[in-house]
Design an enzyme around this catalytic site. Structure first.
Site, mmCIF file in Angstrom:
data_model
loop_
_atom_site.group_PDB
_atom_site.id
_atom_site.type_symbol
_atom_site.label_atom_id
_atom_site.label_comp_id
_atom_site.label_asym_id
_atom_site.label_seq_id
_atom_site.Cartn_x
_atom_site.Cartn_y
_atom_site.Cartn_z
ATOM 1 N N SER A 1 14.610 3.428 12.065
ATOM 2 C CA SER A 1 14.201 3.467 10.662
ATOM 3 C C SER A 1 13.424 2.199 10.337
ATOM 4 C CB SER A 1 15.437 3.612 9.773
ATOM 5 O OG SER A 1 15.058 3.869 8.440
ATOM 6 N N ASN A 2 13.309 1.857 9.081
ATOM 7 C CA ASN A 2 12.612 0.628 8.686
ATOM 8 C C ASN A 2 13.281 0.041 7.451
ATOM 9 O OD1 ASN A 2 11.338 1.845 6.253
ATOM 10 N ND2 ASN A 2 10.362 3.126 7.812
#
Ligand code: CTP
Length: 402
Positions: free
Chosen positions: A209-210
């Protein structure tokens, strides 16, 4: 003192949430409004008139006629005095009277005779709120032009948990601000906003993810809502509380889910803002069991995810506005302008990933907004809500209907 000079008639009906009317009254008064309370007799079983009168600095009105003072309370005058009639909490009983046009107390008589807009904050227990007759009544009063504030989800006085809690006073206050501030420039317009990150599973417990917090997208949703738009949000996994702000919210996890949810709504929208930080890649095939340590290295094969903005850009309808974001670390303007063209955006908002106080997680941002017709607006470092308002302004300028 945003509400200075505004006259708000606050109706209180019989619900445990009536204690929150005291907090709401205090918030309205602190914001500069003049507040007159009208209560049903059963409301006064839940909150004392002395509390409400002290906070509002005016006596609470409940009966047509007060025997002690011989005073007659004129419901027509009350209705004409107000700029807004806010009923919070609204019980199922009073809702049903509003739906039917019943007039058996000062509050219902005031409702029927007032000329100002009416805002309703229902509060009920879980099953009451879901009952078909209550749903029908809510739809009916909304069809009369009343603004219905959705009940919030959480713990209920009965001990059950679900939707039915009166909207929190702070959220009601936001809606009152919006009501008075809004120039209704996006009235009747539908706006879709993607926000937050996406998560791509590696195995049942790990994901790629980020750092996106969704704050910029959330600020945009608030700004479009304040401008009168019907706001739809497709949100990746974010910690933000998105309910209770008057948006239609769909929560998704992966880029594929975000694409499906966004595509399904795309055709009905006037504006789409692609504010999500979509994961560009996903693991080839997520392991069905937790990946165990085996050797030194774990080779990962990643597959590209669908580019949501690019795909929907190909389906853009006449008159629709697409707004994209670009997060860049070098040759920022060149890359942002390239994305504007490649993804068929009308506007692209450039965030710099290298400047202080800008981008992911921060409450502030500084952006450049490029228009496909060559326009270029540079903002100062501002709270995200102010940046969102500037973006809304640019969308308005770009839209054919404005
Ligand atoms: N976007 C999208 N779907 C993706 C990737 C990006 O909808 N799979 C959208 C973002 O919401 C944003 C815009 O496209 O509005 C640009 O996103 P960004 O991450 O800056 O660009 P990418 O196209 O991913 O290009 P790169 O990572 O190579 O800079």
């Amino acid at each position: 003192m945003i509400l200075k000079g505004k006259r708000i008639l606050v109706g209180v009906t019989g619900s445990i949430a009536a204690y929150k009317t005291a907090i709401l009254t205090r918030l309205l008064i602190k914001s500069g409004a003049e507040v007159q309370l009208v209560a049903t007799t059963s409301a006064l079983d839940f909150i004392t008139p002395l509390t409400l009168a002290t906070l509002s600095k005016r006596p609470v009105l409940s009966a047509f006629f007060e025997k002690s003072s011989g005073q007659w309370h004129n419901h027509v005058e009350l209705g004409l005095w107000a700029d807004l009639f806010l009923v919070a909490p609204l019980s199922a009983n009073t809702l049903s009277k509003f739906a039917q046009g019943a007039c058996d107390n000062l509050l219902t008589a005031t409702y029927l005779s007032c000329r100002c807009p009416v805002m309703l904050a229902p509060a009920m227990d879980l099953d009451m709120y879901q009952h078909p007759s209550v749903r029908a009544n809510l739809e009916k009063v909304a069809s009369f032009g009343n603004i219905v504030l959705d009940a919030e989800t959480g713990e209920l006085a009965s001990g059950l948990s679900g939707q039915g809690r009166m909207m929190e006073p702070e959220h009601i206050l936001e809606r009152v601000f919006d009501f008075f501030n809004s120039k209704n420039e996006f009235g009747g317009k539908k706006v879709l906003i993607t926000l937050g990150p996406t998560q791509e599973a590696l195995d049942p417990v790990r994901f790629l993810s980020n750092h996106s917090s969704g704050k910029m997208g959330f600020a945009l949703a608030q700004a479009f809502k304040a401008a009168g738009a019907d706001v739809h949000v497709v949100a990746g996994p974010v910690a933000l509380k998105l309910d209770g702000h008057g948006f239609q919210v769909q929560r998704v996890t992966t880029a594929t889910e975000m694409y499906e949810a966004t595509k399904a709504l795309h055709g009905q929208m006037d504006v789409i803002v692609f504010a999500a930080a979509v994961a560009d890649f996903r693991p080839e095939s997520p392991a069905s069991q937790k990946i165990k340590k085996q050797g030194e290295e774990l080779p990962l094969r990643l597959f590209p995810n669908v580019d949501i903005a690019f795909e929907l850009g190909k389906m853009k309808k006449e008159g629709q506005i697409h707004v994209g974001f670009a997060l860049e670390t070098e040759q920022e303007e060149v890359h942002a302008k390239a994305k504007l063209i490649r993804k068929n955006f009308d506007l692209v908002v450039l965030n710099s990933a290298t400047e202080e106080g800008v981008g992911f997680k921060h409450d502030t941002n500084q952006v450049r907004i490029f228009n496909k017709n060559g326009g270029d607006v540079q903002t100062a470092l501002l709270p995200k809500l102010d940046i969102a308002r500037l973006i809304v302004e640019e969308v308005k300028k770009a839209a054919a209907w404005s």
